[in-house]
Design a protein around this motif. Structure first.
Motif, mmCIF file in Angstrom:
data_model
loop_
_atom_site.group_PDB
_atom_site.id
_atom_site.type_symbol
_atom_site.label_atom_id
_atom_site.label_comp_id
_atom_site.label_asym_id
_atom_site.label_seq_id
_atom_site.Cartn_x
_atom_site.Cartn_y
_atom_site.Cartn_z
ATOM 1 N N HIS A 182 -5.555 -1.166 -9.859
ATOM 2 C CA HIS A 182 -5.422 -1.439 -8.431
ATOM 3 C C HIS A 182 -4.707 -0.262 -7.773
ATOM 4 O O HIS A 182 -3.541 0.002 -8.055
ATOM 5 C CB HIS A 182 -4.621 -2.724 -8.212
ATOM 6 C CG HIS A 182 -5.206 -3.924 -8.891
ATOM 7 N ND1 HIS A 182 -6.405 -4.479 -8.515
ATOM 8 C CD2 HIS A 182 -4.767 -4.678 -9.946
ATOM 9 C CE1 HIS A 182 -6.669 -5.528 -9.278
ATOM 10 N NE2 HIS A 182 -5.694 -5.660 -10.162
ATOM 11 N N GLY A 183 -5.400 0.437 -6.884
ATOM 12 C CA GLY A 183 -4.823 1.597 -6.224
ATOM 13 C C GLY A 183 -4.959 1.527 -4.719
ATOM 14 O O GLY A 183 -5.493 0.558 -4.173
ATOM 15 N N PRO A 184 -4.498 2.545 -4.006
ATOM 16 C CA PRO A 184 -4.536 2.536 -2.537
ATOM 17 C C PRO A 184 -5.945 2.514 -1.962
ATOM 18 O O PRO A 184 -6.140 2.173 -0.798
ATOM 19 C CB PRO A 184 -3.794 3.824 -2.155
ATOM 20 C CG PRO A 184 -3.867 4.681 -3.383
ATOM 21 C CD PRO A 184 -3.847 3.749 -4.537
ATOM 22 N N ASP A 185 -6.943 2.875 -2.779
ATOM 23 C CA ASP A 185 -8.334 2.876 -2.297
ATOM 24 C C ASP A 185 -9.127 1.670 -2.781
ATOM 25 O O ASP A 185 -10.331 1.584 -2.556
ATOM 26 C CB ASP A 185 -9.042 4.165 -2.746
ATOM 27 C CG ASP A 185 -8.400 5.420 -2.164
ATOM 28 O OD1 ASP A 185 -7.999 5.367 -0.986
ATOM 29 O OD2 ASP A 185 -8.284 6.420 -2.887
ATOM 30 N N GLY A 186 -8.455 0.746 -3.454
ATOM 31 C CA GLY A 186 -9.159 -0.419 -3.975
ATOM 32 C C GLY A 186 -8.978 -0.555 -5.470
ATOM 33 O O GLY A 186 -8.040 -0.003 -6.049
ATOM 34 N N THR A 187 -9.893 -1.267 -6.124
ATOM 35 C CA THR A 187 -9.794 -1.548 -7.557
ATOM 36 C C THR A 187 -10.902 -0.851 -8.329
ATOM 37 O O THR A 187 -12.082 -1.007 -8.005
ATOM 38 C CB THR A 187 -9.882 -3.064 -7.815
ATOM 39 O OG1 THR A 187 -8.792 -3.715 -7.149
ATOM 40 C CG2 THR A 187 -9.799 -3.377 -9.302
#
Length: 236
Positions: free
Chosen positions: A102-107
């Motif tokens: 899970h990151g700032p741009d989505g999964t």
């Protein structure tokens, strides 16, 4: 079937019956993508498990649903692994081990040995569980272990029945379905029918940015906090 540590601590969620619907899985994946790096694990870095039944009545006419188990192992605040099993009687068959970040741009999703196209065709169960645990208003009730029955099982040298959480997945998915149909038909957030208010970032008057979690609307009190928030509150 469930690792002893998870079972002993009661970190188990029962999601109930879920329809095997590709559109539903796609909508849930979209919800999880929108959470970005705000996905909260219900027990921080401690592993947890969930079970559910999958109805394939529409696909193959089978009346008896398939039973599945997911074991979630958080490796960090963002990276987790989910092992998926098919339950057959008292036996279990491992299907795959899926990795999520899970990151700032989505999964991002990764399954060893599979191409991105194959992963897209693979039904993933973890997003359904984590979406509900991060949504306010979801009906999640703690079911205590049956003490009297467990005493009898102990005397018979049988494994204890652990406590677990009952989750109303059908209620959540019904609201998600209406939200999608309403948006496609030009609906608006003032609808009196159950729907999902998507998670979003809010900019306050003083310039602060806060994260507002997804919530079920017109299901029960909108003040109900998400399970991951409830757990965080217990620790304070």
């Amino acid at each position: 079937m469930i690792p002893r540590g998870i079972s002993a601590e009661g970190r188990i969620f029962s999601l109930g019956l879920i329809e095997n619907n590709e559109a539903t899985h796609g909508r849930v994946l979209d919800i999880v993508q929108g959470l970005k790096d705000h996905v909260g694990q219900p027990f921080d870095l401690h592993p947890w498990a969930f079970t559910f039944e999958l109805s394939t009545l529409e696909q193959d006419g089978q009346v008896v649903p398939l039973r599945f188990l997911g074991i979630v192992e958080p490796h960090s605040a963002r990276q987790i692994a989910c092992s998926e099993f098919l339950l057959i009687g008292s036996r279990m068959r491992r299907l795959s081990k899926v990795y999520y970040e899970h990151g700032p741009d989505g999964t991002n999703v990764y399954i060893p040995g599979m191409t991105p196209d194959q992963i897209r065709d693979h039904t993933q169960s973890y997003p359904i569980a984590i979406a509900m645990l991060n949504t306010r208003g979801c009906n999640i009730d703690l079911k205590r272990a049956p003490s009297i029955l467990n005493e009898k099982r102990k005397r018979a040298h049988k494994p204890m029945i652990p406590q677990h959480y009952d989750v109303n997945a059908q209620e959540y998915l019904a609201a998600l379905k209406y939200s999608t149909e309403s948006a496609a038909n030009g609906g608006h957030h003032a609808s009196p029918l159950p729907h999902i208010r998507r998670a979003h970032e809010r900019i306050m008057s003083d310039g602060r940015r806060i994260w507002v979690r997804s919530s079920l609307v017109n299901v029960r009190s909108e003040g109900d906090i998400a399970f991951v928030e409830r757990r965080r509150g217990y620790k304070k």
